[in-house]
Design a protein around this motif. Structure first.
Motif, PDB file in Angstrom:
ATOM      1  N   ALA A  15      14.873  -8.629 -13.216  1.00 19.56           N
ATOM      2  CA  ALA A  15      14.156  -9.865 -12.902  1.00 19.56           C
ATOM      3  C   ALA A  15      13.909 -10.634 -14.188  1.00 19.56           C
ATOM      4  O   ALA A  15      13.825 -10.052 -15.267  1.00 19.56           O
ATOM      5  N   PHE A  16      13.827 -11.961 -14.081  1.00 15.06           N
ATOM      6  CA  PHE A  16      13.470 -12.797 -15.219  1.00 15.06           C
ATOM      7  C   PHE A  16      12.159 -13.480 -14.909  1.00 15.06           C
ATOM      8  O   PHE A  16      11.887 -13.820 -13.760  1.00 15.06           O
ATOM      9  N   SER A  17      11.357 -13.681 -15.948  1.00 12.46           N
ATOM     10  CA  SER A  17      10.168 -14.484 -15.711  1.00 12.46           C
ATOM     11  C   SER A  17      10.493 -15.906 -16.151  1.00 12.46           C
ATOM     12  O   SER A  17      10.843 -16.161 -17.296  1.00 12.46           O
ATOM     13  N   VAL A  18      10.446 -16.805 -15.161  1.00 13.14           N
ATOM     14  CA  VAL A  18      10.743 -18.211 -15.427  1.00 13.14           C
ATOM     15  C   VAL A  18       9.482 -19.015 -15.184  1.00 13.14           C
ATOM     16  O   VAL A  18       8.998 -19.096 -14.062  1.00 13.14           O
ATOM     17  N   GLU A  19       8.921 -19.572 -16.234  1.00 10.64           N
ATOM     18  CA  GLU A  19       7.678 -20.345 -16.157  1.00 10.64           C
ATOM     19  C   GLU A  19       6.598 -19.568 -15.406  1.00 10.64           C
ATOM     20  O   GLU A  19       5.952 -20.092 -14.488  1.00 10.64           O
ATOM     21  N   LEU A  22       8.262 -14.672 -11.375  1.00 17.92           N
ATOM     22  CA  LEU A  22       9.267 -13.639 -11.531  1.00 17.92           C
ATOM     23  C   LEU A  22      10.453 -13.956 -10.615  1.00 17.92           C
ATOM     24  O   LEU A  22      10.294 -14.072  -9.407  1.00 17.92           O
ATOM     25  N   VAL A  23      11.637 -14.112 -11.201  1.00 20.94           N
ATOM     26  CA  VAL A  23      12.839 -14.386 -10.407  1.00 20.94           C
ATOM     27  C   VAL A  23      13.712 -13.138 -10.399  1.00 20.94           C
ATOM     28  O   VAL A  23      14.168 -12.690 -11.457  1.00 20.94           O
ATOM     29  N   GLN A  24      13.901 -12.572  -9.221  1.00 15.54           N
ATOM     30  CA  GLN A  24      14.732 -11.377  -9.101  1.00 15.54           C
ATOM     31  C   GLN A  24      16.195 -11.808  -9.131  1.00 15.54           C
ATOM     32  O   GLN A  24      16.661 -12.476  -8.208  1.00 15.54           O
ATOM     33  N   ALA A  25      16.915 -11.451 -10.181  1.00 18.45           N
ATOM     34  CA  ALA A  25      18.306 -11.881 -10.296  1.00 18.45           C
ATOM     35  C   ALA A  25      19.245 -10.846  -9.677  1.00 18.45           C
ATOM     36  O   ALA A  25      20.177 -11.192  -8.967  1.00 18.45           O
ATOM     37  N   VAL A  26      18.989  -9.568  -9.956  1.00 20.53           N
ATOM     38  CA  VAL A  26      19.829  -8.487  -9.440  1.00 20.53           C
ATOM     39  C   VAL A  26      18.909  -7.484  -8.765  1.00 20.53           C
ATOM     40  O   VAL A  26      17.891  -7.101  -9.336  1.00 20.53           O
ATOM     41  N   GLY A  43      30.600 -13.611  -5.305  1.00 22.04           N
ATOM     42  CA  GLY A  43      29.281 -13.997  -4.823  1.00 22.04           C
ATOM     43  C   GLY A  43      29.034 -15.451  -5.107  1.00 22.04           C
ATOM     44  O   GLY A  43      29.666 -16.017  -6.001  1.00 22.04           O
ATOM     45  N   PRO A  44      28.112 -16.063  -4.356  1.00 20.22           N
ATOM     46  CA  PRO A  44      27.796 -17.479  -4.597  1.00 20.22           C
ATOM     47  C   PRO A  44      27.173 -17.655  -5.979  1.00 20.22           C
ATOM     48  O   PRO A  44      26.686 -16.690  -6.562  1.00 20.22           O
ATOM     49  N   SER A  45      27.174 -18.864  -6.467  1.00 21.14           N
ATOM     50  CA  SER A  45      26.682 -19.050  -7.826  1.00 21.14           C
ATOM     51  C   SER A  45      25.168 -18.890  -7.844  1.00 21.14           C
ATOM     52  O   SER A  45      24.477 -19.211  -6.876  1.00 21.14           O
ATOM     53  N   GLY A  46      24.668 -18.278  -8.924  1.00 21.90           N
ATOM     54  CA  GLY A  46      23.239 -18.002  -9.037  1.00 21.90           C
ATOM     55  C   GLY A  46      22.827 -16.671  -8.437  1.00 21.90           C
ATOM     56  O   GLY A  46      21.644 -16.350  -8.375  1.00 21.90           O
ATOM     57  N   CYS A  47      23.802 -15.869  -7.996  1.00 23.27           N
ATOM     58  CA  CYS A  47      23.446 -14.616  -7.336  1.00 23.27           C
ATOM     59  C   CYS A  47      23.328 -13.455  -8.321  1.00 23.27           C
ATOM     60  O   CYS A  47      23.118 -12.325  -7.917  1.00 23.27           O
ATOM     61  N   GLY A  48      23.458 -13.737  -9.606  1.00 20.96           N
ATOM     62  CA  GLY A  48      23.218 -12.685 -10.593  1.00 20.96           C
ATOM     63  C   GLY A  48      24.461 -12.008 -11.128  1.00 20.96           C
ATOM     64  O   GLY A  48      24.375 -10.943 -11.743  1.00 20.96           O
ATOM     65  N   LYS A  49      25.622 -12.629 -10.938  1.00 24.40           N
ATOM     66  CA  LYS A  49      26.861 -12.003 -11.414  1.00 24.40           C
ATOM     67  C   LYS A  49      26.889 -11.920 -12.948  1.00 24.40           C
ATOM     68  O   LYS A  49      27.191 -10.861 -13.508  1.00 24.40           O
ATOM     69  N   SER A  50      26.576 -13.038 -13.588  1.00 23.95           N
ATOM     70  CA  SER A  50      26.576 -13.021 -15.051  1.00 23.95           C
ATOM     71  C   SER A  50      25.539 -12.055 -15.583  1.00 23.95           C
ATOM     72  O   SER A  50      25.773 -11.342 -16.567  1.00 23.95           O
ATOM     73  N   THR A  51      24.383 -12.022 -14.925  1.00 19.36           N
ATOM     74  CA  THR A  51      23.335 -11.095 -15.344  1.00 19.36           C
ATOM     75  C   THR A  51      23.839  -9.656 -15.265  1.00 19.36           C
ATOM     76  O   THR A  51      23.625  -8.856 -16.184  1.00 19.36           O
ATOM     77  N   LEU A  52      24.534  -9.349 -14.186  1.00 16.77           N
ATOM     78  CA  LEU A  52      25.084  -8.007 -14.003  1.00 16.77           C
ATOM     79  C   LEU A  52      26.051  -7.663 -15.145  1.00 16.77           C
ATOM     80  O   LEU A  52      25.998  -6.569 -15.713  1.00 16.77           O
ATOM     81  N   PRO A 213      23.488 -13.879  -1.898  1.00 26.44           N
ATOM     82  CA  PRO A 213      22.772 -14.856  -2.731  1.00 26.44           C
ATOM     83  C   PRO A 213      21.485 -14.252  -3.245  1.00 26.44           C
ATOM     84  O   PRO A 213      21.058 -13.200  -2.771  1.00 26.44           O
ATOM     85  N   ARG A 214      20.855 -14.943  -4.194  1.00 25.11           N
ATOM     86  CA  ARG A 214      19.703 -14.445  -4.887  1.00 25.11           C
ATOM     87  C   ARG A 214      18.666 -13.833  -3.961  1.00 25.11           C
ATOM     88  O   ARG A 214      18.267 -14.463  -3.001  1.00 25.11           O
ATOM     89  N   PRO A 215      18.170 -12.629  -4.209  1.00 24.53           N
ATOM     90  CA  PRO A 215      18.617 -11.756  -5.297  1.00 24.53           C
ATOM     91  C   PRO A 215      19.926 -11.056  -4.954  1.00 24.53           C
ATOM     92  O   PRO A 215      20.167 -10.746  -3.791  1.00 24.53           O
TER      93      PRO A 215
END
Ligand code: ADP
Ligand code: MG
Lengths: 256, 262
Positions: A15-19, A22-26, A43-52, A213-215
């Motif tokens: 998860a990332f804390s954004v402002e 908590l945003v669960q990415a994966v 996966g759709p964009s924003g679903c945490g692929k890059s994070t993975l 999609p997210r998460p």
């Protein structure tokens, strides 16, 4: 050929804390890549692929779960897993040859030998005669191929590709896809490809993970039933069509 | 001159010549007295006559400027890198550096004379003080603006922190560093002259003061012209070094401009 997983991701969450939120990415993702396997993540964009991919490469650590390289959870992954980022990441102040030999330079390997090796590979990557060009003088497709050559010259055990053709036009994309197929068959390196192109994933890989999609969670894992060596003609194969259908269904089910 | 150069240098040259002609005509036809405003031709003549006397003065100023600027470069790069190196240093140093810029150098110069005498050192220090700040800021900002993706990429190759600095951050910061150097160098000659005004026996600033006291307005103008010429010359030298070192940067920027218009 050993069947032990080269990379295994087990119940990984991030998860990332954004402002302050908590945003669960994966979310609780498990996946594997065996030796010399070509694995795709769709996966759709924003679903945490890059994070993975960042997690697998060792650029960040998961909040929960574990990532093992050759069954070893403790080992330092940075430096052992090749990464081709979404943008090519070529250094604008380096000429092509110096850009593609960046990895070996960092690893303090024998540079003259690596240069020889790189020069010999340039034709295969469609870059012959451009060794003294700066990145801005190259086309988008050439830049992506240079980035892949740079990644392969690092000679790491695994190669992660983050939407390598995402920024290219449809026609160039197709050419690059067929070209990558040839590259993989030649280099036989374990590869993990992130894409949102279903045909691209099916044509290239042995196994596909479809993410929600997210998460990001694994919605579907599918072994591609197509024989190797692959070629573009398989796009019309009935096996191809049915696999494509199940992937598209999985993607649609989790849509919005 | 190539067409591109002509297009670039043509307009300012033409405007400059026109202004000089206007000036010449005005002094001629409006009957302005020489000690108030000499004509460009008279200034040229005075400069030629005074060349023997002025030589040592000009040389002195050049020395102060070059040594002072080298000092500013060294201090600026060191401070800029230190600020970049640690958050703590950034927080501690940055406000102090900004504060230091609010104190007029002309007020510090007499102190430097009291501490270091009438030799070259106080002038060199004044030049250094005038020039170092833009270099610090541009170095720190340039290093900070490195592309995080490129840094991540290097880390996946097993790069250490010093590898990242050497291979990504430093080369990436150079265009910004040069911007700071160019701002600094334009102040450098004027800095040396300010240093000389406070207490000196040789230099363009001294010559300027003496000319003023003697009502030799033509010599004052000669000094001004030489000051400007020196500044432009130094700027041009920096520009040249930049073009040689950063050829890739200008070439890639030109491609971007093309992409915008096409
Ligand atoms: N470093 C980060 N800090 C904060 N949020 C992030 C960061 N990286 C990714 N995210 C968020 O995590 C989610 C997944 O991002 P990403 O992994 O880039 O998705 P994908 O690559 O599938 O498009 C997005 O909502 C994104 O905003
Ligand atoms: Mg992404």
């Amino acid at each position: 050929m050993t069947q032990q997983a080269l990379i295994s991701v087990r119940n990984v969450s991030k998860a990332f804390s954004v402002e302050g939120r908590l945003v669960q990415a994966v979310d609780n993702v498990s996946l594997q890549a065996r030796e010399r396997e070509f694995v795709a993540l769709i996966g759709p964009s924003g679903c945490g692929k890059s994070t993975l991919l960042n997690l697998i490469a060792g650029l960040m650590e998961p909040d929960q779960g574990e990532i093992a390289l050759r069954g070893d959870r403790q080992t330092e992954r940075l430096g052992r897993i090749g990464y081709m980022p979404q943008r090519d990441g070529l250094l604008p102040w380096r000429r092509l040859l110096e850009n593609v030999t960046l990895g070996p330079e960092v690893m303090r390997r024998d540079l003259p030998a690596v240069r020889e090796q790189a020069l010999a590979l340039l034709p295969l990557f469609g870059l012959q005669g451009f060794e003294r060009s700066y990145p801005h003088e190259l086309s988008g497709g050439m830049r992506q191929r240079a980035a892949l050559l740079r990644t392969l010259l690092c000679e790491q055990e695994v190669v992660l590709l983050d939407e390598p053709f995402g920024a290219l036009d449809a026609l160039t994309r197709r050419t690059m896809r067929d070209w990558l197929l040839g590259i993989w068959e030649r280099f036989q390196r374990t590869m993990l490809l992130v894409t949102h192109d279903v045909d691209e994933a099916l044509l290239l890989s042995d196994r596909i993970y479809v993410l929600t999609p997210r998460p990001g969670r694994v919605a579907l894992e599918i072994d591609v039933p197509l024989p190797r060596p692959r070629h573009e003609g398989l796009l019309n194969d009935p096996l191809f069509a049915s696999s494509r259908e199940s992937i598209l269904t999985a993607l649609r089910e989790h849509d919005g | 001159m190539s067409p591109r150069r002509l297009r670039r240098f043509g307009p300012p040259l033409a405007l400059g010549m026109a202004l000089l002609l206007l000036w010449q005509a005005a002094t001629l036809y409006l009957n302005i007295q020489d000690w108030l405003l000499p004509s460009p031709l008279q200034i040229l003549q005075a400069g030629w006559q005074a060349r023997g006397v002025m030589g040592p003065h000009v040389w002195q100023t050049i020395q102060e400027t070059v040594i002072g600027f080298a000092l500013a470069l060294l201090a600026g790069l060191t401070l800029g890198m230190s600020i970049d190196y640690s958050h703590w240093l950034r927080r501690a140093l940055y406000p102090l550096l900004v504060l230091s810029q609010t104190v007029p150098v002309i007020a510090i110069a007499p102190l430097l004379v009291i501490w270091f005498g009438y030799g070259i050192l106080p002038k060199v220090l004044v030049v250094g003080l005038v020039c170092f700040f833009p270099i610090v800021v541009s170095t720190a900002d340039g290093l900070r603006s490195a592309d995080p993706d490129q840094i991540a990429l290097l880390r996946t190759m097993g790069a250490s922190r010093s590898d990242v600095f050497r291979l990504i951050r430093l080369p990436g910061a150079l265009p910004s560093v040069f911007t700071g150097i160019k701002v600094g160098i334009t102040y450098s000659v004027v800095g040396a002259i300010m240093g000389e005004w406070v207490g000196s026996s040789r230099g363009l600033g001294v010559f300027m003061l003496r000319a003023t006291n003697a009502f030799r307005t033509d010599w004052v103008f000669v000094s001004i012209a030489i000051t400007a010429a020196l500044s432009v010359l130094l700027f041009g030298l920096v520009n040249l070094v930049e073009r040689i070192l950063l050829g890739w940067y200008y070439a890639s920027r030109r491609t971007e401009e093309w992409a915008e218009v096409s």
